[in-house]
Design a protein around this motif. Structure first.
Motif, PDB file in Angstrom:
ATOM      1  N   MET A  15       0.822  -1.194   0.000  1.00 28.80           N
ATOM      2  CA  MET A  15       0.000   0.000   0.000  1.00 28.80           C
ATOM      3  C   MET A  15       0.865   1.256   0.000  1.00 28.80           C
ATOM      4  SD  MET A  15      -3.088   1.024   0.063  1.00 28.80           S
ATOM      5  CE  MET A  15      -4.070   2.404   0.493  1.00 28.80           C
ATOM      6  N   LYS A  16       1.916   1.252   0.802  1.00 30.81           N
ATOM      7  CA  LYS A  16       2.776   2.424   0.896  1.00 30.81           C
ATOM      8  C   LYS A  16       3.513   2.658  -0.429  1.00 30.81           C
ATOM      9  CE  LYS A  16       6.228   4.534   3.829  1.00 30.81           C
ATOM     10  NZ  LYS A  16       7.094   4.384   4.990  1.00 30.81           N
ATOM     11  N   LYS A  17       3.958   1.571  -1.056  1.00 31.82           N
ATOM     12  CA  LYS A  17       4.655   1.682  -2.332  1.00 31.82           C
ATOM     13  C   LYS A  17       3.733   2.262  -3.405  1.00 31.82           C
ATOM     14  CE  LYS A  17       7.187  -1.028  -5.709  1.00 31.82           C
ATOM     15  NZ  LYS A  17       7.610  -2.366  -6.103  1.00 31.82           N
ATOM     16  N   ASN A  18       2.466   1.860  -3.390  1.00 31.63           N
ATOM     17  CA  ASN A  18       1.498   2.356  -4.355  1.00 31.63           C
ATOM     18  C   ASN A  18       1.271   3.855  -4.196  1.00 31.63           C
ATOM     19  OD1 ASN A  18       1.288  -0.323  -5.049  1.00 31.63           O
ATOM     20  ND2 ASN A  18      -0.559  -0.640  -3.860  1.00 31.63           N
ATOM     21  N   MET A  19       1.197   4.316  -2.962  1.00 29.74           N
ATOM     22  CA  MET A  19       1.005   5.741  -2.702  1.00 29.74           C
ATOM     23  C   MET A  19       2.224   6.541  -3.146  1.00 29.74           C
ATOM     24  SD  MET A  19      -2.022   6.077  -1.703  1.00 29.74           S
ATOM     25  CE  MET A  19      -2.020   7.745  -1.132  1.00 29.74           C
TER      26      MET A  19
ATOM     27  N   GLY B 138       5.593 -15.273 -42.651  1.00 30.88           N
ATOM     28  CA  GLY B 138       4.661 -16.266 -43.164  1.00 30.88           C
ATOM     29  C   GLY B 138       3.961 -17.025 -42.056  1.00 30.88           C
ATOM     30  N   LEU B 139       4.260 -16.692 -40.806  1.00 29.37           N
ATOM     31  CA  LEU B 139       3.614 -17.342 -39.672  1.00 29.37           C
ATOM     32  C   LEU B 139       2.433 -16.505 -39.209  1.00 29.37           C
ATOM     33  CD1 LEU B 139       6.808 -18.252 -37.631  1.00 29.37           C
ATOM     34  CD2 LEU B 139       5.490 -19.759 -39.118  1.00 29.37           C
ATOM     35  N   LYS B 140       1.346 -17.185 -38.962  1.00 29.97           N
ATOM     36  CA  LYS B 140       0.163 -16.472 -38.506  1.00 29.97           C
ATOM     37  C   LYS B 140       0.254 -16.285 -36.996  1.00 29.97           C
ATOM     38  CE  LYS B 140      -4.799 -16.412 -38.918  1.00 29.97           C
ATOM     39  NZ  LYS B 140      -5.985 -17.055 -39.438  1.00 29.97           N
ATOM     40  N   THR B 141       0.069 -15.049 -36.550  1.00 27.44           N
ATOM     41  CA  THR B 141       0.118 -14.764 -35.110  1.00 27.44           C
ATOM     42  C   THR B 141      -1.294 -14.570 -34.586  1.00 27.44           C
ATOM     43  OG1 THR B 141       0.359 -12.390 -35.525  1.00 27.44           O
ATOM     44  CG2 THR B 141       2.384 -13.664 -35.241  1.00 27.44           C
ATOM     45  N   GLU B 142      -1.441 -14.836 -33.315  1.00 31.33           N
ATOM     46  CA  GLU B 142      -2.745 -14.684 -32.678  1.00 31.33           C
ATOM     47  C   GLU B 142      -3.009 -13.200 -32.428  1.00 31.33           C
ATOM     48  OE1 GLU B 142      -4.781 -15.831 -28.452  1.00 31.33           O
ATOM     49  OE2 GLU B 142      -3.365 -17.257 -29.334  1.00 31.33           O
ATOM     50  N   ARG B 143      -4.171 -12.728 -32.838  1.00 30.90           N
ATOM     51  CA  ARG B 143      -4.528 -11.317 -32.673  1.00 30.90           C
ATOM     52  C   ARG B 143      -5.032 -11.068 -31.262  1.00 30.90           C
ATOM     53  NH1 ARG B 143      -2.247  -9.435 -37.273  1.00 30.90           N
ATOM     54  NH2 ARG B 143      -2.926 -10.719 -38.994  1.00 30.90           N
ATOM     55  N   LYS B 144      -4.588  -9.952 -30.701  1.00 36.70           N
ATOM     56  CA  LYS B 144      -5.024  -9.573 -29.363  1.00 36.70           C
ATOM     57  C   LYS B 144      -6.023  -8.427 -29.473  1.00 36.70           C
ATOM     58  CE  LYS B 144      -0.661 -10.654 -27.120  1.00 36.70           C
ATOM     59  NZ  LYS B 144       0.460 -10.116 -26.351  1.00 36.70           N
ATOM     60  N   GLU B 145      -7.069  -8.505 -28.705  1.00 43.18           N
ATOM     61  CA  GLU B 145      -8.038  -7.423 -28.643  1.00 43.18           C
ATOM     62  C   GLU B 145      -7.506  -6.341 -27.707  1.00 43.18           C
ATOM     63  OE1 GLU B 145     -10.854  -7.080 -30.422  1.00 43.18           O
ATOM     64  OE2 GLU B 145     -10.198  -8.890 -31.451  1.00 43.18           O
ATOM     65  N   PHE B 146      -8.006  -5.118 -27.896  1.00 41.00           N
ATOM     66  CA  PHE B 146      -7.588  -4.005 -27.042  1.00 41.00           C
ATOM     67  C   PHE B 146      -7.987  -4.301 -25.603  1.00 41.00           C
ATOM     68  CE2 PHE B 146      -8.437  -0.030 -24.849  1.00 41.00           C
ATOM     69  CZ  PHE B 146      -7.229   0.607 -25.006  1.00 41.00           C
ATOM     70  N   LYS B 147      -7.049  -4.143 -24.698  1.00 42.84           N
ATOM     71  CA  LYS B 147      -7.309  -4.394 -23.288  1.00 42.84           C
ATOM     72  C   LYS B 147      -6.602  -3.324 -22.471  1.00 42.84           C
ATOM     73  CE  LYS B 147      -6.921  -7.820 -19.659  1.00 42.84           C
ATOM     74  NZ  LYS B 147      -6.404  -9.113 -19.267  1.00 42.84           N
ATOM     75  N   LEU B 148      -7.381  -2.592 -21.705  1.00 45.23           N
ATOM     76  CA  LEU B 148      -6.822  -1.578 -20.820  1.00 45.23           C
ATOM     77  C   LEU B 148      -6.303  -2.260 -19.570  1.00 45.23           C
ATOM     78  CD1 LEU B 148      -6.322   1.377 -20.070  1.00 45.23           C
ATOM     79  CD2 LEU B 148      -8.625   1.421 -19.122  1.00 45.23           C
ATOM     80  N   GLN B 149      -5.055  -1.989 -19.242  1.00 44.97           N
ATOM     81  CA  GLN B 149      -4.449  -2.556 -18.042  1.00 44.97           C
ATOM     82  C   GLN B 149      -4.080  -1.404 -17.108  1.00 44.97           C
ATOM     83  OE1 GLN B 149      -1.221  -4.652 -19.894  1.00 44.97           O
ATOM     84  NE2 GLN B 149      -2.464  -6.445 -20.274  1.00 44.97           N
ATOM     85  N   PRO B 150      -5.068  -0.934 -16.324  1.00 51.03           N
ATOM     86  CA  PRO B 150      -4.791   0.229 -15.476  1.00 51.03           C
ATOM     87  C   PRO B 150      -3.777  -0.101 -14.389  1.00 51.03           C
ATOM     88  CG  PRO B 150      -6.938  -0.686 -14.956  1.00 51.03           C
ATOM     89  CD  PRO B 150      -6.416  -1.448 -16.141  1.00 51.03           C
ATOM     90  N   ASN B 151      -2.963   0.888 -14.093  1.00 51.52           N
ATOM     91  CA  ASN B 151      -2.006   0.769 -13.005  1.00 51.52           C
ATOM     92  C   ASN B 151      -2.026   2.080 -12.230  1.00 51.52           C
ATOM     93  OD1 ASN B 151      -0.475   2.589 -14.562  1.00 51.52           O
ATOM     94  ND2 ASN B 151       0.623   0.920 -15.556  1.00 51.52           N
ATOM     95  N   TYR B 152      -1.140   2.234 -11.274  1.00 48.96           N
ATOM     96  CA  TYR B 152      -1.187   3.409 -10.417  1.00 48.96           C
ATOM     97  C   TYR B 152      -0.762   4.682 -11.137  1.00 48.96           C
ATOM     98  CZ  TYR B 152      -2.203   0.202  -6.708  1.00 48.96           C
ATOM     99  OH  TYR B 152      -2.814  -0.738  -5.938  1.00 48.96           O
TER     100      TYR B 152
END
Length: 109
Positions: A1-5, A68-82
């Motif tokens: 908690m203190k580190k986050n503040m 030539g390799l197919k990659t997995e698509r990622k959807e937009f994802k918000l990753q909130p942090n402090y």
């Protein structure tokens, strides 16, 4: 908690310092530009804290085209942090000051 503040406080100090520097360079008051700086800081921190956005899709498509390799698509994802929370807090405080300026509660000069 203190580190986050500490992270939140450090982020607010850096954003305030950059806003104060910009206000000094433009010769305007700090509270007049605080809201707009808050919008910019929030947009930048959300942009770099999220995953799967437009840039990620472009890089994945480019990599697939080159290898030539197919990659997995990622959807937009918000990753909130402090840092994101601190930027949004700075934005809200700036919005309050901006509204007070517009309603002449804080005098314009």
């Amino acid at each position: 908690m203190k580190k986050n503040m500490i992270i939140v406080l450090f982020t607010l100090i850096i954003e305030s310092g950059l806003t104060f520097l910009l206000a000094s360079l433009l010769s305007i008051r700090f509270i007049e530009i605080m809201f707009f700086a808050g919008v910019a800081f929030s947009a930048v921190t959300i942009w770099f804290s999220s995953s799967g956005g437009t840039i990620t899709k472009f890089i994945d498509s480019e990599t697939s085209a080159r290898t030539g390799l197919k990659t997995e698509r990622k959807e937009f994802k918000l990753q909130p942090n402090y840092v994101v929370f601190a930027s949004i807090l700075f934005l809200i405080i700036g919005l309050i000051f901006f509204i007070l300026l517009l309603t002449n509660v804080i005098p314009p000069a």
